[in-house]
Design a protein around this motif. Structure first.
Motif, PDB file in Angstrom:
ATOM      1  N   HIS A   1       2.825   3.940  -7.482  1.00  0.00           N
ATOM      2  CA  HIS A   1       3.152   2.801  -6.630  1.00  0.00           C
ATOM      3  C   HIS A   1       2.439   1.558  -7.146  1.00  0.00           C
ATOM      4  CE1 HIS A   1       5.189   5.028  -3.417  1.00  0.00           C
ATOM      5  NE2 HIS A   1       4.333   5.997  -3.688  1.00  0.00           N
ATOM      6  N   ARG A   2       2.996   0.398  -6.860  1.00  0.00           N
ATOM      7  CA  ARG A   2       2.372  -0.868  -7.241  1.00  0.00           C
ATOM      8  C   ARG A   2       1.093  -1.086  -6.440  1.00  0.00           C
ATOM      9  NH1 ARG A   2       4.235  -2.893 -11.953  1.00  0.00           N
ATOM     10  NH2 ARG A   2       6.450  -2.556 -12.056  1.00  0.00           N
ATOM     11  N   SER A   3       0.270  -2.019  -6.853  1.00  0.00           N
ATOM     12  CA  SER A   3      -1.000  -2.274  -6.175  1.00  0.00           C
ATOM     13  C   SER A   3      -0.866  -3.301  -5.061  1.00  0.00           C
ATOM     14  CB  SER A   3      -2.044  -2.766  -7.187  1.00  0.00           C
ATOM     15  OG  SER A   3      -1.608  -3.980  -7.771  1.00  0.00           O
ATOM     16  N   TYR A   4       0.322  -3.895  -4.918  1.00  0.00           N
ATOM     17  CA  TYR A   4       0.561  -4.875  -3.858  1.00  0.00           C
ATOM     18  C   TYR A   4       1.655  -4.349  -2.931  1.00  0.00           C
ATOM     19  CZ  TYR A   4       4.038  -5.793  -7.431  1.00  0.00           C
ATOM     20  OH  TYR A   4       5.015  -5.634  -8.381  1.00  0.00           O
TER      21      TYR A   4
ATOM     22  N   LYS B   1       4.642  -9.135  -1.901  1.00  0.00           N
ATOM     23  CA  LYS B   1       5.552  -9.399  -3.010  1.00  0.00           C
ATOM     24  C   LYS B   1       6.703 -10.289  -2.549  1.00  0.00           C
ATOM     25  CE  LYS B   1       7.409  -9.069  -7.041  1.00  0.00           C
ATOM     26  NZ  LYS B   1       6.939  -9.924  -8.108  1.00  0.00           N
TER      27      LYS B   1
ATOM     28  N   SER C   1       6.725   2.775  -8.614  1.00  0.00           N
ATOM     29  CA  SER C   1       6.755   2.365 -10.011  1.00  0.00           C
ATOM     30  C   SER C   1       6.311   3.533 -10.886  1.00  0.00           C
ATOM     31  CB  SER C   1       5.838   1.175 -10.254  1.00  0.00           C
ATOM     32  OG  SER C   1       5.800   0.875 -11.618  1.00  0.00           O
TER      33      SER C   1
ATOM     34  N   CYS D   1       3.030   2.924 -13.060  1.00  0.00           N
ATOM     35  CA  CYS D   1       1.699   2.787 -12.456  1.00  0.00           C
ATOM     36  C   CYS D   1       1.032   4.156 -12.331  1.00  0.00           C
ATOM     37  CB  CYS D   1       1.802   2.131 -11.083  1.00  0.00           C
ATOM     38  SG  CYS D   1       2.355   0.431 -11.184  1.00  0.00           S
TER      39      CYS D   1
END
Length: 81
Positions: A26-29, A34, A19, A22
């Protein structure tokens, strides 16, 4: 290694979706968490989602044709001749 904020496990960076918005890129999940969340959201109200998809398809027949043509081009082994 980053920690998933949903399952609280250390995972390699490749397991997190990229992402540009961010901080770390990277995303946090993780992808697994997801996918579980998306799947459960869909399964809670399948009828609503199916009606929404059918409405979009009826309003966009030219897009449907484009999508089908692109799929056939990418998957020639699955197309009946």
């Amino acid at each position: 290694m980053p920690i998933c904020t949903v399952c609280n496990t250390d995972k390699p960076t490749e397991d997190f979706p990229k992402s540009p918005t961010c901080t770390l890129g990277h995303r946090s999940y993780c992808r697994v968490c997801k996918n579980k969340q998306t799947s459960s959201y869909y399964h809670k109200d399948k009828v609503k989602h199916r009606l929404s998809a059918d409405r979009w398809a009826s309003e966009n027949p030219e897009k449907i044709l484009e999508i089908k043509k692109a799929w056939k081009k990418r998957n020639p082994l699955h197309v009946k001749t």
